[in-house]
Design a protein around this motif. Structure first.
Motif, PDB file in Angstrom:
ATOM      1  N   VAL A 184       0.876  -1.173   0.000  1.00  0.00           N
ATOM      2  CA  VAL A 184       0.000   0.000   0.000  1.00  0.00           C
ATOM      3  C   VAL A 184       0.910   1.218   0.000  1.00  0.00           C
ATOM      4  CG1 VAL A 184      -1.753   1.277   1.272  1.00  0.00           C
ATOM      5  CG2 VAL A 184      -1.816  -1.235   1.226  1.00  0.00           C
ATOM      6  N   HIS A 185       0.616   2.205  -0.867  1.00  0.00           N
ATOM      7  CA  HIS A 185       1.551   3.305  -1.116  1.00  0.00           C
ATOM      8  C   HIS A 185       1.010   4.671  -0.707  1.00  0.00           C
ATOM      9  CE1 HIS A 185       4.217   0.730  -3.528  1.00  0.00           C
ATOM     10  NE2 HIS A 185       3.098   0.162  -3.950  1.00  0.00           N
ATOM     11  N   ASP A 186       1.945   5.585  -0.469  1.00  0.00           N
ATOM     12  CA  ASP A 186       1.597   6.994  -0.321  1.00  0.00           C
ATOM     13  C   ASP A 186       1.271   7.562  -1.696  1.00  0.00           C
ATOM     14  OD1 ASP A 186       4.281   8.625  -1.347  1.00  0.00           O
ATOM     15  OD2 ASP A 186       4.714   6.634  -0.514  1.00  0.00           O
ATOM     16  N   ALA A 187       0.725   8.775  -1.735  1.00  0.00           N
ATOM     17  CA  ALA A 187       0.266   9.362  -2.995  1.00  0.00           C
ATOM     18  C   ALA A 187       1.387   9.507  -4.013  1.00  0.00           C
ATOM     19  CB  ALA A 187      -0.392  10.721  -2.734  1.00  0.00           C
ATOM     20  N   GLU A 188       2.604   9.821  -3.552  1.00  0.00           N
ATOM     21  CA  GLU A 188       3.725  10.002  -4.469  1.00  0.00           C
ATOM     22  C   GLU A 188       4.405   8.687  -4.843  1.00  0.00           C
ATOM     23  OE1 GLU A 188       6.229  13.669  -3.755  1.00  0.00           O
ATOM     24  OE2 GLU A 188       5.302  13.475  -1.790  1.00  0.00           O
ATOM     25  N   ARG A 189       4.005   7.609  -4.197  1.00  0.00           N
ATOM     26  CA  ARG A 189       4.614   6.294  -4.431  1.00  0.00           C
ATOM     27  C   ARG A 189       6.139   6.333  -4.246  1.00  0.00           C
ATOM     28  NH1 ARG A 189       1.278   2.449  -6.692  1.00  0.00           N
ATOM     29  NH2 ARG A 189      -0.793   3.192  -7.237  1.00  0.00           N
ATOM     30  N   LYS A 190       6.579   7.081  -3.245  1.00  0.00           N
ATOM     31  CA  LYS A 190       8.012   7.214  -2.994  1.00  0.00           C
ATOM     32  C   LYS A 190       8.454   6.500  -1.720  1.00  0.00           C
ATOM     33  CE  LYS A 190       9.012  10.084  -6.412  1.00  0.00           C
ATOM     34  NZ  LYS A 190       9.939   9.720  -7.498  1.00  0.00           N
ATOM     35  N   GLY A 191       7.508   6.286  -0.789  1.00  0.00           N
ATOM     36  CA  GLY A 191       7.880   5.762   0.520  1.00  0.00           C
ATOM     37  C   GLY A 191       8.583   4.427   0.480  1.00  0.00           C
ATOM     38  N   TRP A 192       7.969   3.449  -0.181  1.00  0.00           N
ATOM     39  CA  TRP A 192       8.587   2.119  -0.224  1.00  0.00           C
ATOM     40  C   TRP A 192       9.919   2.148  -0.972  1.00  0.00           C
ATOM     41  CZ3 TRP A 192       7.924  -1.804   2.750  1.00  0.00           C
ATOM     42  CH2 TRP A 192       6.690  -2.050   3.346  1.00  0.00           C
ATOM     43  N   SER A 193       9.980   2.928  -2.044  1.00  0.00           N
ATOM     44  CA  SER A 193      11.228   3.010  -2.799  1.00  0.00           C
ATOM     45  C   SER A 193      12.361   3.538  -1.919  1.00  0.00           C
ATOM     46  CB  SER A 193      11.033   3.917  -4.025  1.00  0.00           C
ATOM     47  OG  SER A 193      12.232   4.033  -4.753  1.00  0.00           O
ATOM     48  N   LEU A 194      12.085   4.585  -1.149  1.00  0.00           N
ATOM     49  CA  LEU A 194      13.095   5.128  -0.244  1.00  0.00           C
ATOM     50  C   LEU A 194      13.449   4.112   0.849  1.00  0.00           C
ATOM     51  CD1 LEU A 194      11.907   8.812   0.224  1.00  0.00           C
ATOM     52  CD2 LEU A 194      14.046   8.058  -0.793  1.00  0.00           C
ATOM     53  N   TRP A 195      12.428   3.435   1.347  1.00  0.00           N
ATOM     54  CA  TRP A 195      12.661   2.441   2.397  1.00  0.00           C
ATOM     55  C   TRP A 195      13.600   1.343   1.908  1.00  0.00           C
ATOM     56  CZ3 TRP A 195      11.665  -2.769   3.460  1.00  0.00           C
ATOM     57  CH2 TRP A 195      11.646  -3.141   4.805  1.00  0.00           C
ATOM     58  N   PHE A 196      13.385   0.853   0.689  1.00  0.00           N
ATOM     59  CA  PHE A 196      14.271  -0.166   0.124  1.00  0.00           C
ATOM     60  C   PHE A 196      15.670   0.402  -0.097  1.00  0.00           C
ATOM     61  CE2 PHE A 196      10.243  -2.239  -1.495  1.00  0.00           C
ATOM     62  CZ  PHE A 196      10.344  -3.344  -0.668  1.00  0.00           C
ATOM     63  N   ASP A 197      15.765   1.680  -0.506  1.00  0.00           N
ATOM     64  CA  ASP A 197      17.079   2.304  -0.688  1.00  0.00           C
ATOM     65  C   ASP A 197      17.839   2.358   0.632  1.00  0.00           C
ATOM     66  OD1 ASP A 197      16.641   2.692  -3.374  1.00  0.00           O
ATOM     67  OD2 ASP A 197      16.027   4.793  -3.164  1.00  0.00           O
ATOM     68  N   VAL A 198      17.131   2.735   1.705  1.00  0.00           N
ATOM     69  CA  VAL A 198      17.767   2.813   3.022  1.00  0.00           C
ATOM     70  C   VAL A 198      18.329   1.454   3.438  1.00  0.00           C
ATOM     71  CG1 VAL A 198      17.287   3.115   5.492  1.00  0.00           C
ATOM     72  CG2 VAL A 198      16.437   4.784   3.840  1.00  0.00           C
ATOM     73  N   HIS A 199      17.610   0.402   3.064  1.00  0.00           N
ATOM     74  CA  HIS A 199      18.025  -0.957   3.455  1.00  0.00           C
ATOM     75  C   HIS A 199      18.851  -1.655   2.366  1.00  0.00           C
ATOM     76  CE1 HIS A 199      15.769  -1.035   7.201  1.00  0.00           C
ATOM     77  NE2 HIS A 199      14.748  -0.501   6.574  1.00  0.00           N
ATOM     78  N   ASN A 200      19.297  -0.884   1.366  1.00  0.00           N
ATOM     79  CA  ASN A 200      20.173  -1.401   0.312  1.00  0.00           C
ATOM     80  C   ASN A 200      19.581  -2.615  -0.409  1.00  0.00           C
ATOM     81  OD1 ASN A 200      22.344   0.477   0.867  1.00  0.00           O
ATOM     82  ND2 ASN A 200      22.778  -0.742   2.698  1.00  0.00           N
ATOM     83  N   VAL A 201      18.291  -2.548  -0.683  1.00  0.00           N
ATOM     84  CA  VAL A 201      17.626  -3.595  -1.449  1.00  0.00           C
ATOM     85  C   VAL A 201      17.578  -3.144  -2.907  1.00  0.00           C
ATOM     86  CG1 VAL A 201      15.501  -4.897  -1.785  1.00  0.00           C
ATOM     87  CG2 VAL A 201      16.255  -4.300   0.529  1.00  0.00           C
ATOM     88  N   ALA A 202      18.364  -3.783  -3.735  1.00  0.00           N
ATOM     89  CA  ALA A 202      18.455  -3.365  -5.139  1.00  0.00           C
ATOM     90  C   ALA A 202      17.379  -3.999  -6.004  1.00  0.00           C
ATOM     91  CB  ALA A 202      19.836  -3.715  -5.691  1.00  0.00           C
ATOM     92  N   GLU A 203      17.098  -5.251  -5.761  1.00  0.00           N
ATOM     93  CA  GLU A 203      16.116  -5.960  -6.586  1.00  0.00           C
ATOM     94  C   GLU A 203      14.733  -5.849  -5.965  1.00  0.00           C
ATOM     95  OE1 GLU A 203      17.240  -9.935  -7.401  1.00  0.00           O
ATOM     96  OE2 GLU A 203      19.267  -9.413  -8.057  1.00  0.00           O
ATOM     97  N   ARG A 204      13.804  -5.323  -6.766  1.00  0.00           N
ATOM     98  CA  ARG A 204      12.434  -5.187  -6.283  1.00  0.00           C
ATOM     99  C   ARG A 204      11.489  -5.194  -7.469  1.00  0.00           C
ATOM    100  NH1 ARG A 204      13.755   0.992  -4.542  1.00  0.00           N
ATOM    101  NH2 ARG A 204      15.653  -0.062  -3.940  1.00  0.00           N
ATOM    102  N   ILE A 205      10.254  -5.543  -7.226  1.00  0.00           N
ATOM    103  CA  ILE A 205       9.279  -5.558  -8.320  1.00  0.00           C
ATOM    104  C   ILE A 205       8.822  -4.131  -8.598  1.00  0.00           C
ATOM    105  CG2 ILE A 205       8.508  -7.890  -7.775  1.00  0.00           C
ATOM    106  CD1 ILE A 205       6.061  -6.657  -6.428  1.00  0.00           C
ATOM    107  N   ALA A 206       8.124  -3.930  -9.711  1.00  0.00           N
ATOM    108  CA  ALA A 206       7.608  -2.611 -10.050  1.00  0.00           C
ATOM    109  C   ALA A 206       6.612  -2.153  -8.981  1.00  0.00           C
ATOM    110  CB  ALA A 206       6.918  -2.655 -11.411  1.00  0.00           C
TER     111      ALA A 206
END
Length: 309
Positions: free
Chosen positions: A192-214
């Motif tokens: 489930v995403h925030d309006a900008e759809r940025k939260g999860w992407s940033l969260w994965f970046d913080v945790h150095n997760v490179a591979e993720r689905i769209a």
């Protein structure tokens, strides 16, 4: 004797027509008829004794004289606007309208407002709760507080506070997909995403997760609606820690991994660039950027604010 200035309305018609290269669009902007714009352009050309536009079947174009004249007229209007705003800022009312999300208002802002009243007794606050982006040119809102990345063209944006974000999901979803042991496990979960759809992407970046689905799944402009979607089992949600305290305590949600602070993904105070020095706005900005130390136990608040543009 000094030469008499051309009519102001004719100059406005010239500037608008030159900007749009369209009499029709200039007329719509000025709320007059195209015929009225054409008449004002004719009056200006007669006043100056020079042709400013070439009129052809499919359009209208500036002449060399028109191109030479335009920068000075634009600069004059800009100076008039800026001077008017400075004067208005000195005499405007003490009412400050603040647009803020419901969650931030109840969890952070309202418990601290007494200190603003003490510091600025001549400024009356009007708090308006909303999740929609503010169009400052079409509303009476002076400043807004929103959660996101803080990047808004033409607006000043100051980070107020970064909150702890928790990845959470329902027990049923955890039972179905298995409890995650590493942030990368959530890359393949429904989200489930925030309006900008940025939260999860940033969260994965913080945790150095490179591979993720769209990025898929529903998005919401309100944390409360995101919470309801997560409670309905629509996916894992990334939510402010304070918002999910009760649901975690009563077992309706499960915290999937440790809480995370994401510096850019924060609450920002936003106002138009050209109004940032208005006294009541500057006073509120100074207050709110120093107010993070006034406690509210259930609202995580670890990151000191720093101006962002």
């Amino acid at each position: 004797m000094a030469r008499r200035l051309p009519p102001l309305n004719a100059l406005k018609a010239f500037e608008a027509t030159a900007r749009h290269l369209s009499v029709k669009l200039a007329a719509e902007e000025l709320c007059v008829t195209p015929g009225a714009v054409s008449q004002m352009l004719k009056i200006l050309e007669e006043n100056l004794g020079v042709k400013l536009f070439d009129r052809v079947t499919r359009g209208i174009y500036l002449t060399d004289a028109g191109r030479d004249y335009l920068p000075a007229i634009r600069n004059a209007f800009r100076q008039i606007t800026e001077a008017s705003e400075r004067i208005a800022a000195q005499t405007e009312s003490g009412l400050l309208t603040v647009s803020v999300t419901p969650f931030f208002a109840s969890a952070w802002l309202v418990p601290r407002l007494a200190s603003f009243r003490e510091a600025q007794p001549d400024i009356d606050l009007q708090i308006v709760t909303s999740n929609a982006l503010v169009d400052f040119s079409r509303s009476d809102v002076d400043v807004a507080i929103r959660h996101g990345m803080g990047r808004y063209p033409g607006l000043r944006s100051d980070r107020v506070v970064t909150v702890e974000m928790i990845a959470a999901a329902t027990p049923d979803l955890v039972e179905k997909l298995g409890a995650p042991t590493h942030p990368s496990d959530l890359a393949h979960w429904p989200q489930v995403h925030d309006a900008e759809r940025k939260g999860w992407s940033l969260w994965f970046d913080v945790h150095n997760v490179a591979e993720r689905i769209a990025v898929r799944g529903p998005s919401f402009d309100d944390s409360g609606l995101m919470l309801k979607a997560v409670l309905a089992g629509q996916g894992a949600g990334l939510l402010p820690a304070a918002l999910v305290e009760d649901e975690l305590a009563n077992g309706k949600l499960i915290q999937l991994l440790p809480a995370t602070n994401m510096e850019e993904f924060a609450y920002y105070l936003v106002c138009p660039d050209n109004r940032q020095q208005v006294r009541k706005i500057a006073a509120f900005r100074d207050w709110i950027l120093s107010a993070q130390d006034r406690p509210r136990a259930s609202f995580s608040n670890h990151a000191a604010p720093s101006p962002q543009r």
